[in-house]
Each structure stands twice: as C-alpha cells, then as structure tokens.
Motif scaffolding. Structure first.
Motif, PDB file in Angstrom:
ATOM      1  N   VAL A 720       6.318  -4.228  -4.871  1.00 20.85           N
ATOM      2  CA  VAL A 720       5.625  -5.383  -5.440  1.00 20.85           C
ATOM      3  C   VAL A 720       5.276  -6.385  -4.354  1.00 20.85           C
ATOM      4  O   VAL A 720       4.170  -6.941  -4.318  1.00 20.85           O
ATOM      5  CB  VAL A 720       6.495  -6.025  -6.531  1.00 20.85           C
ATOM      6  CG1 VAL A 720       5.903  -7.366  -6.964  1.00 20.85           C
ATOM      7  CG2 VAL A 720       6.600  -5.108  -7.739  1.00 20.85           C
ATOM      8  N   SER A 721       6.216  -6.632  -3.439  1.00 20.71           N
ATOM      9  CA  SER A 721       5.937  -7.579  -2.363  1.00 20.71           C
ATOM     10  C   SER A 721       4.827  -7.087  -1.450  1.00 20.71           C
ATOM     11  O   SER A 721       3.980  -7.874  -1.000  1.00 20.71           O
ATOM     12  CB  SER A 721       7.210  -7.826  -1.555  1.00 20.71           C
ATOM     13  OG  SER A 721       7.638  -6.610  -0.931  1.00 20.71           O
ATOM     14  N   LYS A 722       4.783  -5.781  -1.201  1.00 22.57           N
ATOM     15  CA  LYS A 722       3.713  -5.238  -0.373  1.00 22.57           C
ATOM     16  C   LYS A 722       2.360  -5.400  -1.058  1.00 22.57           C
ATOM     17  O   LYS A 722       1.359  -5.761  -0.421  1.00 22.57           O
ATOM     18  CB  LYS A 722       3.971  -3.766  -0.083  1.00 22.57           C
ATOM     19  CG  LYS A 722       5.068  -3.516   0.932  1.00 22.57           C
ATOM     20  CD  LYS A 722       5.224  -2.024   1.186  1.00 22.57           C
ATOM     21  CE  LYS A 722       6.311  -1.776   2.220  1.00 22.57           C
ATOM     22  NZ  LYS A 722       6.495  -0.308   2.488  1.00 22.57           N
ATOM     23  N   SER A 723       2.315  -5.133  -2.363  1.00 27.64           N
ATOM     24  CA  SER A 723       1.047  -5.291  -3.082  1.00 27.64           C
ATOM     25  C   SER A 723       0.597  -6.741  -3.097  1.00 27.64           C
ATOM     26  O   SER A 723      -0.595  -7.035  -2.995  1.00 27.64           O
ATOM     27  CB  SER A 723       1.198  -4.773  -4.513  1.00 27.64           C
ATOM     28  OG  SER A 723       2.175  -5.510  -5.211  1.00 27.64           O
ATOM     29  N   ARG A 724       1.550  -7.686  -3.216  1.00 25.69           N
ATOM     30  CA  ARG A 724       1.196  -9.107  -3.171  1.00 25.69           C
ATOM     31  C   ARG A 724       0.614  -9.492  -1.816  1.00 25.69           C
ATOM     32  O   ARG A 724      -0.366 -10.235  -1.742  1.00 25.69           O
ATOM     33  CB  ARG A 724       2.436  -9.949  -3.454  1.00 25.69           C
ATOM     34  CG  ARG A 724       2.860  -9.939  -4.913  1.00 25.69           C
ATOM     35  CD  ARG A 724       4.120 -10.771  -5.103  1.00 25.69           C
ATOM     36  NE  ARG A 724       4.549 -10.756  -6.495  1.00 25.69           N
ATOM     37  CZ  ARG A 724       5.690 -11.312  -6.918  1.00 25.69           C
ATOM     38  NH1 ARG A 724       6.512 -11.897  -6.040  1.00 25.69           N
ATOM     39  NH2 ARG A 724       6.015 -11.279  -8.206  1.00 25.69           N
ATOM     40  N   MET A 725       1.207  -8.994  -0.752  1.00 27.30           N
ATOM     41  CA  MET A 725       0.711  -9.279   0.588  1.00 27.30           C
ATOM     42  C   MET A 725      -0.710  -8.734   0.764  1.00 27.30           C
ATOM     43  O   MET A 725      -1.578  -9.405   1.355  1.00 27.30           O
ATOM     44  CB  MET A 725       1.638  -8.662   1.625  1.00 27.30           C
ATOM     45  CG  MET A 725       3.012  -9.322   1.700  1.00 27.30           C
ATOM     46  SD  MET A 725       2.946 -10.993   2.327  1.00 27.30           S
ATOM     47  CE  MET A 725       2.447 -10.670   4.012  1.00 27.30           C
ATOM     48  N   VAL A 726      -0.969  -7.538   0.244  1.00 25.06           N
ATOM     49  CA  VAL A 726      -2.304  -6.971   0.359  1.00 25.06           C
ATOM     50  C   VAL A 726      -3.317  -7.806  -0.399  1.00 25.06           C
ATOM     51  O   VAL A 726      -4.427  -8.092   0.085  1.00 25.06           O
ATOM     52  CB  VAL A 726      -2.293  -5.511  -0.146  1.00 25.06           C
ATOM     53  CG1 VAL A 726      -3.711  -4.959  -0.245  1.00 25.06           C
ATOM     54  CG2 VAL A 726      -1.452  -4.636   0.770  1.00 25.06           C
ATOM     55  N   ARG A 727      -2.964  -8.214  -1.611  1.00 24.62           N
ATOM     56  CA  ARG A 727      -3.880  -9.052  -2.397  1.00 24.62           C
ATOM     57  C   ARG A 727      -4.151 -10.385  -1.720  1.00 24.62           C
ATOM     58  O   ARG A 727      -5.276 -10.882  -1.706  1.00 24.62           O
ATOM     59  CB  ARG A 727      -3.293  -9.289  -3.783  1.00 24.62           C
ATOM     60  CG  ARG A 727      -3.271  -8.052  -4.673  1.00 24.62           C
ATOM     61  CD  ARG A 727      -2.592  -8.360  -5.979  1.00 24.62           C
ATOM     62  NE  ARG A 727      -2.455  -7.167  -6.802  1.00 24.62           N
ATOM     63  CZ  ARG A 727      -1.781  -7.122  -7.954  1.00 24.62           C
ATOM     64  NH1 ARG A 727      -1.189  -8.237  -8.407  1.00 24.62           N
ATOM     65  NH2 ARG A 727      -1.708  -6.007  -8.639  1.00 24.62           N
ATOM     66  N   ARG A 728      -3.104 -11.011  -1.150  1.00 20.57           N
ATOM     67  CA  ARG A 728      -3.261 -12.296  -0.477  1.00 20.57           C
ATOM     68  C   ARG A 728      -4.214 -12.167   0.715  1.00 20.57           C
ATOM     69  O   ARG A 728      -5.081 -13.018   0.927  1.00 20.57           O
ATOM     70  CB  ARG A 728      -1.908 -12.802  -0.011  1.00 20.57           C
ATOM     71  CG  ARG A 728      -1.920 -14.222   0.538  1.00 20.57           C
ATOM     72  CD  ARG A 728      -0.524 -14.620   0.969  1.00 20.57           C
ATOM     73  NE  ARG A 728       0.393 -14.579  -0.162  1.00 20.57           N
ATOM     74  CZ  ARG A 728       1.710 -14.708  -0.055  1.00 20.57           C
ATOM     75  NH1 ARG A 728       2.262 -14.849   1.158  1.00 20.57           N
ATOM     76  NH2 ARG A 728       2.483 -14.687  -1.125  1.00 20.57           N
TER      77      ARG A 728
END
Length: 747
Positions: A720-728
């Motif tokens: 989840v944290s990796k996906s958030r970083m990608v979206r940001r």
C-alpha cells in the motif's frame, strides 16, 4: 590314316594314365568363420566353389570322343562361369549373400543351443516368455488351431504309450482286488479333462555377449561398431531376452514361433536398457530393407516411437543418433515447428500430454533456430513450398502432436510405409489419458507388415488386454497370410524396482513434519544430485519458494513442471545434467523414462498416486546397474491408507531398509475405488482447489498461522505504501506539467 588314329588313341590313353590326380578340394570351413568374412570375400568364395563344382562335374563325366582336348580345358570353363556370374545383377548377389549369411547363422550360434541349457539359462537370468494371444485372419487361426491340435495329439500318443504299461498294471491290480471283494466292476474311473488356463511358454535362447549380434545374427557391421563404441560390457537381462525375438536373423527358429509374425510386450525394471533393446532391431531392420530395395529405396517415415513426454522423446532421439552414425538412416523428434503455421490448430498450446504448453509467440521466435539446427545435425527435414517435409526414417513423438501432424499435413508426414511402431512407457500410452490418441495413430498406419512392440517397467492386466485388442483389430492382422503371436517377456520380478536401490519410508505425521525432515536431511546426509517429487504444480512451486535458500550455495535448487516453456524446461534439464543444479523439484513429468545416470537420491515428498508411479519415480536412480542409489518416501496421517502397496513393492524388490513386519500386515488395504480416485486426482488434501481446511493441512511452511498473518499484514502495508508513493509521484508530475504550460515568462 589308321596309324594316325592309333597314335591319337594312344596319346589320349597315355595322357589319362600319366596325368596327375586332381588335388582334393579342402573341406569347407566352419560356418562361424564365414560370418567373420567380408562381403567381397564371401562372393569370391562362392565363385571358387562354383568353379570347383563345375570342374568336378567335367572330370567325372565319361570320355566319349577319342579326339577330345586334354583336361586343360577346365580353366576356360571356370573363367566362363566366372564371367557369367559377374553379369548378374547386384541385387541378386546381395540376396545370395544374405541368404548364405542367414543359413550360416541358423546352422551355428546361440540359436542352436540345447533346449535344456536354454531353459536353465533363462531361469538363471529370470527371463520368462509367455504367449498372450494368437492373432490373425480366421483361416490362419483355424490352421494354427488344427496344427496345435495335431501336435497335442502326437504328444498325447507318446505319453499314452509310456503310461500304458502302468495303467494296465493298475487295472489288473484293481480287478484282482474287486474279485477278492466280490465286486463285479473293477475298472478304474475315467480321468476328468484338464481345464487349466495356463498360458503357453516358449524358451528361446538368449544372447550372452554383444559379439553374437555380429556372428550369430549378422547385423550391420556399422551398427555393430556403433554399439561397441558405447563400451557396453555385457547385455542386460532385457536385452538378452528381447533381441533374439526382434532381430530378423533367426527368429523363425524359435520353437513355437515358426512361420509366425511376432509382436512383443516387454516388462523390465527401470534403468535396465530398454531403449537399446528396441533401437538395435529397428535400425537393423531399416538397413536390411534399404539393401533389399536397392535403388528403388525411398526415404520416409518407416519406424515410429511414441513416448508420453517431450523430455523422454528428446532422450530417445539422442540414443538413436549414437547408433545411427554412418548408417545413412536418419531420426527426427517431432516438434510443433515442423507443422506450417497456417495449418496449425488454435488449441495446440493446450496439450494433454504435457508437451505443448508453449505460446505461439515463443514458437515463432524459435522456429527458425530449431529448423536450422535439425537440418544441420541430421538432415532429417527439408523445406519446400508447402512446408517442411520429413525425410527421416525414424520418427520419435508424443501422441497428440504426431496425431495433429498426420491429420493436418498428410502430404508432409507420409506414414503409409511405417512397418514398426514402438510404444515406450506403453502402460501410460494405453491409459485413458492417451488411449484415444494412440488408437487414432494406429488406425492411420496401413502397412501390411506392421509390427508392434510395447515397453514399460509396469504393465497391468488392463493394458495387456488393450494391447491385444489394438493388434487384433488392425487391418494388417485381419488380412494377413500369417498368424501373429503376442509374446510377453518379463525380465526380473514383475512390478518391482531394482534391488540395488536402498529404499526407506518415514512417517512425518503432518506437512510441517515433512518440511522439517527435509531440512534435517539437507544439513545431515544430503546426496546430490537429488530429485524431489510432488503431487501438483502449485505444491512444487510452493516447496521451491520455501527451500530455495536452504542450501549454502545459491541458485542450486530449481523447479521443473509442464507450465514452463519449452526453452525454460530444456535449460533446467541441461543445467541439472551439467551439475549446476543440485536439487530439482518436479512432478511426475520426470518420473518416466528420463535417464539421469548420476542421480544419487530420490525423495517422494508426496506419495505417488499409484504403485506403478512409485516404481518409476524410484527408478530415476540406480540406472544401468549403478549402485549407491537411495529413495526416501515421506507419508503423513492422510497417506496411511495408501501406503501398503508401496511397502509391498519395497519388500518384493529386496532393497528396503528398516521395513518392519507390522507394515506388511497391519496397514489398511486400499479398495479399488480409492485406488482409482488416487490415480486420477491424488490425495484429497493436496489437490488444487481444495477447501480452506484442506489448504491449511497441505500448506508447505513451518510458520504458525499467527506468524503468517503478521507477515501478510506487513507485506500488505508495504504494498500500500509503495502504491501511494507511485500515485504521489504521478500527481507531482502532472502538477509540474500544468504549471509549465501556464508560464509565459516576464512581461
């Protein structure tokens, strides 16, 4: 004038009296020595004998004319005979040479061994021949039945003559006793007719050395040299027993098989040399056919070898190539790339025999390389406008792929001249999974001289009946002019493994116990190379993910299954054979036929789905008489009801260690329904798509459920944290792009 006639008469009489006696022709050499001569030497010997016979005939004939020339005229007569023989065709000379060779080999050699000695030799090597069925047209069967009845009547007469005196004595004694007792009837009761259903046995003479292939059976010299280059010390039991029946040299001299066509079913342990046993007769038959047809010989498929897996087919091709060097005969392995793309079926990628799981893109990329490799190595294929035409005489293939080739491209794969079909691992090819494909292939073969041979380490009675039906229903058998006999050869003990393999069985209670025992083996007494067998592909992948870092050296554990592409599978096989991979995790894909001569350990992590599967798995070690192989089987609480058959095989083979007596008597018996379900689906708890409770029991891991939940939560949080970083990052890029488009610089 009268004086001249007297003088001539006197001269002729004097010449007859004073001429030296013609030296006696030396005795003909022993036939065994003639076999060792070359072809040219044999021809010269035949010419010399013909000239000598002509000279003897002229010298023995009476002289009728007084003015006849002196006996020196014999030499021109011999020369004329030699010139006449030179004018004969090459084909006729070859036929004469081959005829003399067969006569020589029939008169001498192992085929003339005394029947008593032959029986003792067969008993010593544990070879047993039985005639399963006598097949053919109705007329031929009636003739064979009449001949058998006449033979039995003659035997009965001989036996009755010998036993007549004994019966008369018994009758007299019974009559005397009856008279003493006052009984009127003193005759003995008539014996009941025998109702035994015992199969007929035959006792051919086995070969004992490879040199007999040349001296007694007259195989091709080039083929014999290729066999000897392999440095085989002595033939194995299956080779000793099968070669005399399959070779064309002296098969007709076997008692019980005179003037009959023979189909062979061979049952021999794994690693006993079955491939060489059927390869030598097939190649020798093709070489003889090529010599007989001469200039009219046409290349094309004449021998078909069927195998259940692609790995086994590739191995068979390599073994044939070693024996075909310099013979002019070619072999090719059937591949999808030999079929033109426009003729391929869309469903070819979903192959039931586990050998066509590759995608169309991978095939198109590798097709050019494979075709060029085939053309460069053996010249077995040639390109044409229509596609790739097979020009080799031997085709090795899996059933479904060959059936598609025959149906889609009959012009590129002509099989009308196929005279031999060989079923390797025949019990699998006659099973429900391959039976329809196998029967369809046989129905396309139209040669009147087609012969069958079946080979496997295990052969249930159902497979024997199916093989008999397959042969009896073929048109070549129904319209043939000879009777056919299906002979079964058993080498060693039927349905058993080699005694040189050390076999153990260990109770681990649960799946976690299996994994603990395996890791303990890794740290204590692991013998590499090692094969680990599992029930399904997901379980093989799970075990590989769990233990891939357990060995001290990295990248020494690999997994092999049918879901991998062809290139990936061949790469893993080559790495394992080269010693780069120490532990190979696989399914039953590699359980049959594949020859790994250096395997020291076989681990049945999941118990096999049948007794036959266990025999074949264990047979991956101890190949070609090699000692030191070991097999370990783990079983859990769910496997107890399936273990008894495995224990029976271990006890029968004699290589079991630590086998307790209670396991042979106290373990529960498996019913027929349970055996069928196990063979089709495997153990219920380890099937793909089992329930949640079964998945927990079959999980390959030593971690508890609580630890696994925490680990899964951590992994989910990281994802989840990796996906958030990608979206940001994506949003920041979009904002920078918008601000850049609005900037117009300073005014």
């Amino acid at each position: 004038m009268s004086d001249i006639l007297r003088l001539l008469a006197r001269s002729t009489s004097v010449s007859k009296a004073t001429a030296p006696s013609k030296p006696k022709q030396p005795a003909a050499p022993a036939p065994v020595a003639e076999v060792k001569l070359s072809t040219a030497a044999r021809r010269r010997e035949q010419k010399r004998r013909a000239a000598a016979n002509a000279a003897n005939a002229t010298s023995q004939s009476p002289i009728t004319l007084v003015t006849a020339p002196p006996p020196v005229a014999d030499e021109p007569q011999a020369a004329r005979n030699g010139k006449e023989e030179k004018k004969k065709s090459k084909k006729r000379k070859r036929d004469e040479v081959e005829k003399t060779d067969t006569e020589v080999s029939a008169s001498n050699g192992s085929a003339t061994l005394d029947p008593v000695d032959a029986r003792s030799l067969l008993k010593q090597h544990k070879l047993k021949y039985t005639i399963l069925a006598t097949l053919g047209s109705r007329q031929e069967l009636l003739k064979a039945a009449q001949i058998e009845e006449e033979d039995k009547e003659q035997e009965d007469k001989v036996v009755s003559k010998k036993a007549k005196t004994k019966k008369d004595k018994k009758k007299k004694e019974s009559k005397e006793k009856a008279k003493e007792k006052g009984d009127g009837d003193g005759e003995a009761a008539t014996p009941k007719p025998s109702t035994s259903t015992k199969l007929d046995q035959i006792f051919p003479t086995p070969i004992q050395t490879f040199e007999e292939l040349r001296t007694s059976y007259n195989i091709s010299k080039r083929l014999y040299d290729n066999v000897m280059v392999q440095r085989f010390t002595a033939p194995t039991e299956v080779q000793m027993g099968s070669l005399p029946l399959l070779l064309d040299g002296t098969r007709h001299l076997v008692p019980g098989l005179e003037e009959c066509d023979v189909d062979l079913m061979t049952i021999a342990p794994t690693g006993s040399g079955k491939t060489l046993a059927y390869a030598i007769p097939a190649i020798d038959h093709l070489i003889r056919t090529k010599h007989e047809e001469g200039e009219g010989y046409e290349k094309g498929i004449r021998v078909i070898v069927l195998s259940p897996t692609r790995e086994l087919a590739d191995q068979i091709v390599n073994e044939f190539r070693k024996l075909l060097l310099g013979t002019g005969i070619k072999v090719v392995g059937m591949k999808k790339t030999l079929i033109p793309k426009e003729r391929r079926r869309g469903g070819d990628s979903k192959n039931e025999d586990h050998d066509d799981d590759d995608s169309e893109e991978e095939d198109s990329e590798s097709s050019g390389e494979e075709d060029s490799e085939e053309e460069a190595t053996n010249g077995a294929v040639s390109r044409s406008k229509k596609g790739i035409a097979v020009k080799s005489e031997i085709m090795v293939a899996t059933p479904l792929l060959l059936l598609h080739a025959i149906q889609l491209c009959p012009d590129l794969f002509p099989i009308s001249k196929v005279s031999r079909i060989i079923f390797d691992e025949a019990d699998v090819l006659l099973d429900d999974l391959f039976l329809s494909q196998t029967t369809s292939i046989v129905s396309h073969l139209t040669s009147p001289s087609l012969s069958f041979s079946f080979w496997s380490a295990t052969m249930p009675s159902s497979s024997e009946t199916l093989a008999t039906k397959l042969i009896s229903s073929h048109p070549s058998v129904l319209s043939g002019h000879k009777t056919r006999k299906l002979v079964r050869l058993i080498a060693g003990i039927k349905d058993s493994s080699l005694p040189t393999i050390r076999q153990t069985i260990t109770y681990t209670a649960s799946e976690r116990g299996k994994l603990t025992a395996l890791r303990q083996l890794f740290t204590s007494s692991l013998k590499t190379p090692c094969l680990i067998f599992l029930q399904t592909i997901p379980r093989a992948q799970a075990l590989h993910a769990e233990i891939m870092y357990d060995l001290p050296a990295p990248n020494r554990i690999a997994v092999l299954h049918s879901n991998l592409s062809e290139t990936a599978r061949s790469k893993v096989m080559d790495s394992f054979r080269a010693g780069e991979i120490w532990v190979l995790i696989t399914t039953d894909l590699l359980s049959r036929g594949v020859d790994f001569r250096g395997v020291n350990l076989v681990i049945n992590y999941d118990i096999p789905t049948s007794v036959a599967s266990y025999i074949h798995r264990v047979g991956r070690t101890g190949r070609a008489g090699r000692e030191g192989g070991m097999a370990i089987t783990y079983y859990t609480e769910e496997d107890v009801k399936y273990v008894r058959g495995i224990v029976g095989v271990m006890e029968k083979s004699g290589g079991a260690e630590g086998l307790q007596k209670w396991m042979l008597t106290s373990l529960p018996k498996t019913t027929k329904e349970e055996k069928k379900e196990l063979k089709k689906k495997g153990v219920k708890e380890r099937r793909a798509g089992a329930g949640a409770a079964d998945n927990k029991k079959s999980r390959i891991s030593t971690k508890s459920g609580y630890d696994r939940k925490i680990e899964m939560r951590r992994k989910a949080a990281v994802d989840v944290s990796k996906s958030r970083m990608v979206r940001r990052d994506q949003n920041d890029d979009e904002d920078d792009g918008e601000s850049g488009s609005e900037w117009e610089g300073f005014a």
